[in-house]
Design an enzyme around this catalytic site. Sequence first.
Site, PDB file in Angstrom:
ATOM      1  N   ILE A  13      -6.420 122.861 111.222  1.00  0.00           N
ATOM      2  CA  ILE A  13      -6.602 123.949 112.182  1.00  0.00           C
ATOM      3  C   ILE A  13      -7.780 123.678 113.107  1.00  0.00           C
ATOM      4  O   ILE A  13      -7.690 123.868 114.325  1.00  0.00           O
ATOM      5  CB  ILE A  13      -6.778 125.292 111.449  1.00  0.00           C
ATOM      6  CG1 ILE A  13      -5.539 125.603 110.608  1.00  0.00           C
ATOM      7  CG2 ILE A  13      -7.026 126.422 112.449  1.00  0.00           C
ATOM      8  CD1 ILE A  13      -5.690 126.815 109.697  1.00  0.00           C
ATOM      9  N   ALA A  74     -14.158 125.490 108.791  1.00  0.00           N
ATOM     10  CA  ALA A  74     -14.347 124.598 107.646  1.00  0.00           C
ATOM     11  C   ALA A  74     -14.314 125.384 106.341  1.00  0.00           C
ATOM     12  O   ALA A  74     -14.537 126.594 106.310  1.00  0.00           O
ATOM     13  CB  ALA A  74     -15.679 123.866 107.780  1.00  0.00           C
ATOM     14  N   TYR A 141     -11.138 131.296  95.786  1.00  0.00           N
ATOM     15  CA  TYR A 141     -11.038 131.065  97.230  1.00  0.00           C
ATOM     16  C   TYR A 141     -11.005 132.390  97.991  1.00  0.00           C
ATOM     17  O   TYR A 141     -11.747 132.599  98.962  1.00  0.00           O
ATOM     18  CB  TYR A 141      -9.776 130.245  97.500  1.00  0.00           C
ATOM     19  CG  TYR A 141      -9.331 130.168  98.936  1.00  0.00           C
ATOM     20  CD1 TYR A 141     -10.118 129.565  99.908  1.00  0.00           C
ATOM     21  CD2 TYR A 141      -8.079 130.671  99.315  1.00  0.00           C
ATOM     22  CE1 TYR A 141      -9.700 129.485 101.226  1.00  0.00           C
ATOM     23  CE2 TYR A 141      -7.638 130.583 100.621  1.00  0.00           C
ATOM     24  CZ  TYR A 141      -8.456 129.993 101.572  1.00  0.00           C
ATOM     25  OH  TYR A 141      -8.025 129.917 102.884  1.00  0.00           O
ATOM     26  N   ASN A 169       0.372 131.898 105.948  1.00  0.00           N
ATOM     27  CA  ASN A 169       0.695 130.509 105.581  1.00  0.00           C
ATOM     28  C   ASN A 169       0.901 129.653 106.821  1.00  0.00           C
ATOM     29  O   ASN A 169       1.978 129.652 107.416  1.00  0.00           O
ATOM     30  CB  ASN A 169       1.935 130.476 104.685  1.00  0.00           C
ATOM     31  CG  ASN A 169       1.641 130.980 103.287  1.00  0.00           C
ATOM     32  OD1 ASN A 169       1.387 132.169 103.085  1.00  0.00           O
ATOM     33  ND2 ASN A 169       1.632 130.070 102.326  1.00  0.00           N
ATOM     34  N   ARG A 208       6.482 134.881 101.405  1.00  0.00           N
ATOM     35  CA  ARG A 208       5.298 134.630 102.216  1.00  0.00           C
ATOM     36  C   ARG A 208       5.617 134.912 103.684  1.00  0.00           C
ATOM     37  O   ARG A 208       6.766 135.198 104.048  1.00  0.00           O
ATOM     38  CB  ARG A 208       4.828 133.174 102.059  1.00  0.00           C
ATOM     39  CG  ARG A 208       4.376 132.765 100.663  1.00  0.00           C
ATOM     40  CD  ARG A 208       3.081 133.431 100.277  1.00  0.00           C
ATOM     41  NE  ARG A 208       2.551 132.922  99.009  1.00  0.00           N
ATOM     42  CZ  ARG A 208       2.832 133.425  97.817  1.00  0.00           C
ATOM     43  NH1 ARG A 208       3.681 134.445  97.717  1.00  0.00           N
ATOM     44  NH2 ARG A 208       2.284 132.933  96.716  1.00  0.00           N
TER      45      ARG A 208
END
Length: 312
Positions: A13, A74, A141, A169, A208
């Site tokens: 990304i 990041a 996460y 996603n 999803r």
Amino acid sequence: MADYLVTGVGGFIGAAVAARLIAAGHKVVGVDNLTTGYAANIPQGTEFFKADCQDAGLYERLPFRKYNAILHIAGQSSGEISFDDPVYDLRTNAESTLHLLKFALKTGCSRMVYASTMSVYGMQPDHPVKEGAPCFPHSFYGVGKLASEHYLRLYEQYGIASTSLRLFNVYGPGQNMANLRQGMVSIFMAMMIADNRIHVKGSPDRYRDFVYIDDVVDAFMLCLENPASRGGVFNIAGSGKVTVGQLIEKMTALHPHKVDVKFEGSTAGDIPGIYSDPEHAAKALGYFPKVGLEKGLAKMYAWASLAMAQEK
């Protein structure tokens, strides 16, 4: 011409966002530790620094200037991998955000756009999730990303206007096809192209919301252009509710060979399903995804087939 700091510039990304900024004539300072990103991904023209964003020493090396915005992309980006080393996950996601906020204050930067995740929501009922839904992450996460959103909110009092994009996603050309523990589409597609097989950890009935990389980049650009995004949290999604079984059907239809699909096992921190309510992002941000799932998968398959053949 504007100055931007983009973290994760060697990743899927981050590289795409930096490329769009440079194509528009802007200057980009980029940071990446290249653990999952690649130097080859970094767009030409980027002033690049190889480092961890949680490393305090980095901020003595970065060009000291008033950036128009910091785009923090990041971080460790796999719910499954976050269970391997929760401390590292916390540092790369939450601690890095605090360092960047402090750097923003020092340099006079008053704008930050953050790549958050739908993983902050955790378990949700089977209906489109709104940004105001309660958040109970099921992975380290997700916890780290949610913590970063709160740090951004606290720093609003110091004059740093932030936007958190809860990415669903994401898939598309440029995704890391070697990492079989992050990115549902890339994992399945890499298996299919390499071995004519797909091993799915979990039920085909899980669901999803898949969003193409170009639409995600559009969302970042809208945040820089639209003042209404300041201080906001937005779901960035695309396909609506799609089951894993439906995804597999669409993917295998692109492949010229018979694909052996096995459903076996499970993944730590996984949830039955989640998909977005698109209303808030549409009305407040002006975000409307343009690339449908079938078209996006076809584009990614064409790219991945060539990329993986060249690596052999």
